[in-house]
Scaffold this active site. Sequence first.
Site, PDB file in Angstrom:
ATOM      1  N   ARG A  37       0.511  -1.005   0.505  1.00  0.00           N
ATOM      2  CA  ARG A  37      -0.003   0.197   0.418  1.00  0.00           C
ATOM      3  C   ARG A  37       0.646   1.378   0.424  1.00  0.00           C
ATOM      4  NH1 ARG A  37      -4.075  -2.468  -2.009  1.00  0.00           N
ATOM      5  NH2 ARG A  37      -4.434  -4.208  -0.517  1.00  0.00           N
ATOM      6  N   ASN A  70       2.881  -7.142   8.220  1.00  0.00           N
ATOM      7  CA  ASN A  70       2.656  -8.848   6.701  1.00  0.00           C
ATOM      8  C   ASN A  70       4.088  -8.957   6.821  1.00  0.00           C
ATOM      9  OD1 ASN A  70       0.078  -8.781   6.631  1.00  0.00           O
ATOM     10  ND2 ASN A  70       0.087  -7.567   4.762  1.00  0.00           N
ATOM     11  N   LYS A 116       0.775  -8.770  13.759  1.00  0.00           N
ATOM     12  CA  LYS A 116       0.310  -8.924  13.495  1.00  0.00           C
ATOM     13  C   LYS A 116      -0.621 -10.234  13.048  1.00  0.00           C
ATOM     14  CE  LYS A 116      -2.877  -8.370   8.852  1.00  0.00           C
ATOM     15  NZ  LYS A 116      -2.444  -8.210   7.401  1.00  0.00           N
ATOM     16  N   GLU A 136      -6.016 -12.214   8.539  1.00  0.00           N
ATOM     17  CA  GLU A 136      -5.345 -12.385   7.261  1.00  0.00           C
ATOM     18  C   GLU A 136      -4.688 -12.869   6.799  1.00  0.00           C
ATOM     19  OE1 GLU A 136      -4.806  -8.463   6.121  1.00  0.00           O
ATOM     20  OE2 GLU A 136      -6.923  -7.861   5.720  1.00  0.00           O
ATOM     21  N   ASP A 150     -11.786  -1.265   8.011  1.00  0.00           N
ATOM     22  CA  ASP A 150     -10.385  -0.718   7.435  1.00  0.00           C
ATOM     23  C   ASP A 150     -10.546   0.502   6.536  1.00  0.00           C
ATOM     24  OD1 ASP A 150      -8.158  -1.541   6.640  1.00  0.00           O
ATOM     25  OD2 ASP A 150      -8.218  -2.392   5.582  1.00  0.00           O
ATOM     26  N   GLU A 152      -5.172   2.511  15.545  1.00  0.00           N
ATOM     27  CA  GLU A 152      -3.964   3.362  14.550  1.00  0.00           C
ATOM     28  C   GLU A 152      -4.466   4.030  13.010  1.00  0.00           C
ATOM     29  OE1 GLU A 152      -2.857  -0.287  12.757  1.00  0.00           O
ATOM     30  OE2 GLU A 152      -2.571  -0.079  10.800  1.00  0.00           O
ATOM     31  N   GLU A 170      -4.615   4.539   1.006  1.00  0.00           N
ATOM     32  CA  GLU A 170      -5.032   3.329   0.387  1.00  0.00           C
ATOM     33  C   GLU A 170      -6.155   3.583  -0.196  1.00  0.00           C
ATOM     34  OE1 GLU A 170      -4.662  -0.060   2.966  1.00  0.00           O
ATOM     35  OE2 GLU A 170      -5.646  -1.165   1.636  1.00  0.00           O
ATOM     36  N   GLU A 195     -14.901  12.630   0.151  1.00  0.00           N
ATOM     37  CA  GLU A 195     -15.926  11.727   1.032  1.00  0.00           C
ATOM     38  C   GLU A 195     -17.336  11.815  -0.120  1.00  0.00           C
ATOM     39  OE1 GLU A 195     -17.082  12.712   5.046  1.00  0.00           O
ATOM     40  OE2 GLU A 195     -18.588  11.744   5.236  1.00  0.00           O
TER      41      GLU A 195
END
Lengths: 649, 649
Positions: B141, B182, B262, B266, B345, B367, B373, B482
């Site tokens: 990302r 990740n 993490k 996922e 998310d 966070e 993203e 938005e």
Amino acid sequence: MEFSKLWLDYRKLADNRSRVIISCDKTLKDSAAFEELKIAMASMVPDAIVLWKSEVFDDDSCLIVLTIRPELSEEEYDIAASANITEICAGSETGLLYGVFAFLRKIALAGRFISFTAHKKPSQPIRMLNHWDEADGDIERGYSGKSFFFVNEELEVNERTVMYARLMASIGINGVVINNVNVRRKAKLLLSIEFAESLTNLGELFARYGIKLFICPDFAAPKTICGLDTADPLDENVIEWWNTTCALIFSKIKNLGGFLVKADSEGEPGPMAYGRTHADGANMLARAVKPYGGIVIWRCFVYNCTQDWRDKKTDRACASYDNFIGLDGQFDDNVYLQAKNGPVDFQIREPVHPLFGAMKNTNLIIEFQLAQEYTGQQKHVCWLIPMFKEIMEHHTRHDLPDDRVSRIVCGVAAVANTGDSYCWTGSELAAANLYGYGRLLFDEDVSCTELAEEWTRLMFGDDEKVTSAVKEILLDSKQAYEDYTVPLGIGWMCHPNDHYGPSPWGYEFDRWGTYNRADRDAVGVDRSASGSGYSEQYAPALADVYGDITKCPDELLLFFHRVPYTHRLHSGKTVIQHIYDTHFEGYAKAEHFAELWHGLEGKIDDRTFKNGCERFAEQLRCAKEWRDIINCFFHRLSGIDDENGREIY
Amino acid sequence: MEFSKLWLDYRKLADNRSRVIISCDKTLKDSAAFEELKIAMASMVPDAIVLWKSEVFDDDSCLIVLTIRPELSEEEYDIAASANITEICAGSETGLLYGVFAFLRKIALAGRFISFTAHKKPSQPIRMLNHWDEADGDIERGYSGKSFFFVNEELEVNERTVMYARLMASIGINGVVINNVNVRRKAKLLLSIEFAESLTNLGELFARYGIKLFICPDFAAPKTICGLDTADPLDENVIEWWNTTCALIFSKIKNLGGFLVKADSEGEPGPMAYGRTHADGANMLARAVKPYGGIVIWRCFVYNCTQDWRDKKTDRACASYDNFIGLDGQFDDNVYLQAKNGPVDFQIREPVHPLFGAMKNTNLIIEFQLAQEYTGQQKHVCWLIPMFKEIMEHHTRHDLPDDRVSRIVCGVAAVANTGDSYCWTGSELAAANLYGYGRLLFDEDVSCTELAEEWTRLMFGDDEKVTSAVKEILLDSKQAYEDYTVPLGIGWMCHPNDHYGPSPWGYEFDRWGTYNRADRDAVGVDRSASGSGYSEQYAPALADVYGDITKCPDELLLFFHRVPYTHRLHSGKTVIQHIYDTHFEGYAKAEHFAELWHGLEGKIDDRTFKNGCERFAEQLRCAKEWRDIINCFFHRLSGIDDENGREIY
């Protein structure tokens, strides 16, 4: 390098012999036909000695006589077989090879030496495979592993390539394009010295098996290879470069057939950049290859791939015809225009391409796709042969002595579905597409049922349960796929890019010209005279059918018309109920196929069985997604419930 | 390695001096604070000599006194400045550095040495950046080029890293996680000898700038690095391995802060595979780092990412709370749970995460995501600071002395938006997010208008037209984004995978739990007590608001409720008219931003101007797609025309 022999895995015959005598002229002793007979006999009558022209001949012998007869045309053969003596005559070594394969197929299916006669010449003179292999080993839209032609950026000639040539010859393929029509990276150098030796070797192998070798050249090669500042087909230096290059490569590469070109399409270079026509581009190349008997095949897959989805006037279906119809008669006689079977792009259901029959003074080739890009990617079983046959037998209604596609085209091509997977085509069942394709082009009279049966028995032997199950799967698979994906000719409800699985509006707001225009009231694209006018590209009699909502066949209704969900089909069902029904039924068929397959455990080899089980599991998973997502999509839009109260999520 | 200095590109002041005297204890002469002053003075008063503790002092001198005062806390500073004499006191070298940056910012904005006082300590004790950099140089990302930490699979410490540390310290960042949560490929070896030296070097650099270095370890490291057959957090060998490893790395790497993990999310490994809880996993690591003052930050982003879209009972929004609320009080005191700002998310509009305030006996970190993203990927301008501030000031309505998020959390983290692009953040305007983020955490009282103004002037100087235009763009950009993407809190109408551009049903029939459930009658997800029950995760007073269709704020209506298109909002508009209006208005705002930017030609440096022009062109192209596709989507479904007759395609 492990690979199966597919339908050439000769089994032992029921009757044994002590001698097989192959009688032929000495010059034929090195031919592929002779060699194939020896290979086959070693498996079929393993106890026999195979001899050339033996004096000894008794009841325990089998005599096979191979003869070239000049009165037969090159690819024609004539077989007269009895239990002990078979004569195979043909017009050339290639014809003999075809005769030998026909003979072997016949006795393999009979399980013994039998009496029969056969006299055939191919229904189609040009019978091609187009491989979309990249020089780096990837295959565009490939679902069977990597390329076996290109390994580590080199062109290979090895055991596997030999097996490939035997397989292709056995089904009568006589032309093979070895690289992708999108010419990328190192493939741009195919005309250069880089590949000269390996192409020469491959050409020699192919020649032995009656296969012409074709290349997709980079139309911009005068710039990319030679460093000229133009690739303008009317530029003298460009012409000179192509002439010199062709002189060189045709002198080296035996059996080079010529070029296949994708120009001015989806970003590929072409003559349009220089204000020239497709005819200018194709003829320039055609003249360069003509002295060597070469041909140029020029693709008609030209459309605007940056369409604004807001633009409802432009219709991609019209593009190919619009781009080429005005050029009819302008192409040299060694140019062949290659049009896809339908106007858009290999969907499971499209009308036949309108150029067939309309372009009366141009050589046309029809292009099919064996690679199951939009038809399940070799994870779903989808035997396309019935569809190919239907298209070949389609009456264009143009004013011609015989208006069928098969009589209009000068040849047939198909995007290959092979790769370096063990069984060549990812799924064993997908090999039936490859087999059926070649056989159908050679002998258009053979029925789909016959083809399904002969392929199944050549692949899996004579177990009746296996034959019956596999035949049923093959014969029903295409309709099942159409049912659970996109019935009524709407198309393009797949995921963008990978073209696998359902995404009903994945293409709807994009640049590809592939829209379903579904809303809460109606679905489909009006391509009648009052719509985009696409239906008018057909001969009047057909235009009248397609353009009229009351006459248009159900299976193409949403391709040609925009109708409310409550519109009643010829079948008597409403559009929405048809959608629900076909999706439930299509999935049920897929479930039935999987059950049939699971019943074959122990009856076919384990590797094939397991591969099939994995693929059927994926087919079921994915078919369920298709069923539920497409039904849900149209239910959300239409608000109409299923008459039978089945669950729509 | 070309990179800009962003807001640290010190400009010449209006008043000149012949001497700048920096007076401090000898031990501070090598500090980053002292060095920064020297760097700044060389640009701000280029004619001055910079001296340490000179005896000479006259009207033409400027004296800056740096003092450590133990009665101040570590990161606290106190400044008393006049035109000629400035005293900066702080509790530590880091505090001094913060004071120096505050002083420099003040005089840079004033354009001269001025009189002022300031006494600050950071509003948030933990102020982190999470880089999602891969060891191979990619950034997950990432929209600003490649990693500058990892180059050719090596961890770099170089000029750029030094500039990075200065930039981060200037906005008060005190913790940096250098690799992706990740943990893939070579990053799995970060705890091994492989990276020991480079981590030591980077830790030293970071220490100089008051930044703790954090690593995302591979939870399965006992298996992948050590070769054990388990990573069970209760296994003795596993515990032993982590203890030994931590002893080693903490002894080598100065300023190592600990781990960010993490787990069981996922597809990442975690304790659940061994039947253990998140608390078991986090505490095991926490005990291994505790002797060295380390902490473990454990992410709460845990949900079922293989949901069946047919399943309307499972609600991803509920997952994070459901997974962690039962573990409240079970985490060691050096464990911090890191929850995203919203339950799903990083969408442009979500309610605040329900764990804040609910989890009373657990350290929580919030966070955010600076990497855009889902918010335009640094091609669209989208200044997120007003949204962050709103979230930090949000009243959770839990029974607490101060129920605001900012008082509940122990710290703040944000996914970084940096890379090796010239301006660090792809777009110069995106650097305002980075700047505003750090400044807001340090000083929660600063207003967004002040932040926009100070960043603009530090970046582009004092031209009023520039300041006014850039301020306007920044302050209005988030609402515009938005508006033209997904108003009313519906979210996830972007393209799958790349998360850029509109695809209203791209996620609708997929496994990610992100559905809008739009049909011809209604849109939105019922998350009230009678729906998925998600609204009940909030404190009763807030549950009552969110769960009640008549009380729910308009901007979150479709997040919490399913309503017909004709439902009337508090604003008086219907839902469908609101959708149309905001999409037309949002696009018009984007057009206005682009016009404002084009008016700055010649007033800002050419490189920045051109980069902005390219990005605004792309923003307009894409915003138009958003406007037209989302409007078309809802028009096709609802069949309701725009009241104002604007074109919907």
